[in-house]
Design a protein around this motif. Structure first.
Motif, short mmCIF file in Angstrom:
data_model
loop_
_atom_site.label_atom_id
_atom_site.label_comp_id
_atom_site.label_asym_id
_atom_site.label_seq_id
_atom_site.Cartn_x
_atom_site.Cartn_y
_atom_site.Cartn_z
N GLU A 164 48.72 43.84 41.49
CA GLU A 164 48.73 44.98 42.42
C GLU A 164 48.69 46.31 41.66
O GLU A 164 49.37 46.48 40.66
N GLU A 178 43.27 36.00 47.58
CA GLU A 178 44.48 36.81 47.41
C GLU A 178 45.45 36.19 46.40
O GLU A 178 46.21 36.90 45.76
N GLU A 179 45.38 34.87 46.25
CA GLU A 179 46.26 34.21 45.27
C GLU A 179 45.73 34.36 43.85
O GLU A 179 46.48 34.52 42.91
N LYS A 236 45.14 41.00 45.80
CA LYS A 236 45.55 41.23 47.20
C LYS A 236 44.65 42.31 47.78
O LYS A 236 44.28 43.26 47.08
N SER A 237 44.29 42.16 49.05
CA SER A 237 43.47 43.19 49.69
C SER A 237 44.38 44.33 50.15
O SER A 237 45.54 44.11 50.50
N PHE A 289 45.00 38.45 59.05
CA PHE A 289 45.35 39.75 58.44
C PHE A 289 45.93 40.71 59.48
O PHE A 289 46.78 41.54 59.16
#
Ligand SMILES: Nc1ncnc2c1ncn2[C@@H]1O[C@H](COP(=O)(O)OP(=O)(O)OP(=O)(O)O)[C@@H](O)[C@H]1O
Ligand SMILES: O=c1ccn([C@@H]2O[C@H](COP(=O)(O)O)[C@@H](O)[C@H]2O)c(=O)[nH]1
Length: 283
Positions: A91, A194-195, A199-200, A252
């Protein structure tokens, strides 16, 4: 936009879930099933001291057996941590905005504007797949061609490897802000990306009536040369979108990570909505 190199599927590795055999340990089964067929011999006459010693012996033996059974029967975690799970871009390292919406809703058009106006890197999963399909010697060419014509989803390993490679190349060149267009189209892709990759930040969702999208695609089909801009493929793509891709948007959305745009509007009006959406998310 970036040098295309040979597709290498190695970077995306899928975690294996080790399930344990939860059957009753053999020793317990043996204990439960031990049944004597001959009657026990009569107990020998016991003195009070002998009785106390016997009682203490049984107690000691009992607690040892219980402790050993407890340690064997204790439930173990179903997922054993094998190797440490690492995300390619932690992140803060890059910003990824997913751009989702039905075929022909105008995703590509708006992404192109953002590239010019805001310097985003635009990665269209469909474009990456078409380039891989056209690449000489690709072992996925036929599979991709078939999926695109049928409007089905190419296995995630292929698409995620292409995206990871493209993100890495652009990141190495200094890029930080990515629009990932037309992806994730299926739940497995959303979770794996995402893993394993990043991450979006959030998802821009292009809402548009099917009839409007159909008219746009048939018009585009007159010049696009795309094998899926015809009524047969478009019908299949609409079905895949509703059945397979909408669950990703809902997933989402439940996390508060979707901004919905009304895309049955002129390009500039949609563009205004896109800009506001990015502002509202601090991008
Ligand atoms: N707001 C709009 N109003 C009218 N036409 C539009 C609008 N946005 C895009 N178009 C046109 O509609 C067609 C489809 O747009 P675009 O390629 O951007 O859609 P897309 O969502 O990326 O489609 P796909 O998922 O099939 O790649 C194009 O011919 C484009 O010029
Ligand atoms: O993640 C993805 C994205 C796309 N596809 C396949 O490509 C075509 C065309 O995609 P566009 O975004 O319209 O360019 C799509 O219908 C799928 O067949 C995919 O498999 N996975």
């Amino acid at each position: 936009m970036f040098a295309r190199t040979r597709l290498n599927l190695a970077p995306v590795q899928f975690s294996r879930i080790i399930t344990r055999n939860n059957a009753v340990p053999k020793c317990i089964r043996r204990l439960n099933s031990t049944k004597s067929t001959t009657p026990p011999p009569p107990p020998p006459p016991r003195s009070p001291k002998g009785k106390i010693l016997l009682f203490m012996g049984v107690l000691a033996l009992g607690s040892t057996v219980a402790a050993s059974l407890r340690s064997k029967a204790e439930p173990k975690s179903a997922v054993e941590p094998t190797a440490k799970q690492t995300v390619a871009f932690p992140e803060g390292e890059i910003s990824v905005v997913f751009v989702l919406g039905g075929p022909g809703s105008g995703k590509g058009t708006q992404c192109n504007k953002l590239v010019k106006e805001r310097g985003f890197i635009h990665l269209s999963a469909g474009d990456l797949l078409r380039a891989e399909q056209a690449r000489q010697g690709s072992k996925y060419g036929e599979l991709i061609a078939q999926c695109i014509k049928e409007g089905t989803i190419v296995p995630q390993e292929v698409t995620i490897a292409l995206l990871e490679q493209a993100i890495k190349e652009n990141h190495d060149a200094g890029a930080r802000n990515f629009l990932v267009d037309g992806f994730p189209r299926k739940m497995d892709q959303a979770i794996t990306f995402e893993e394993k990759i990043a991450k979006s930040a959030f998802t821009l969702f292009f809402e548009c009536p099917e009839q409007v999208m159909l008219n746009r695609l048939l018009e585009r089909g007159k010049t696009s040369g795309r094998t899926d801009d015809n009524i047969d493929s478009i019908t299949k793509r609409f079905r895949t979108f509703v059945e397979t891709s909408m669950p990703v948007v809902d997933y989402f959305d439940k996390q508060g990570k979707v901004v919905k745009l009304n895309c049955d509007q002129p390009v500039d009006s949609v563009s205004e909505q896109v800009k506001k959406a990015l502002e509202s998310r601090g991008i």
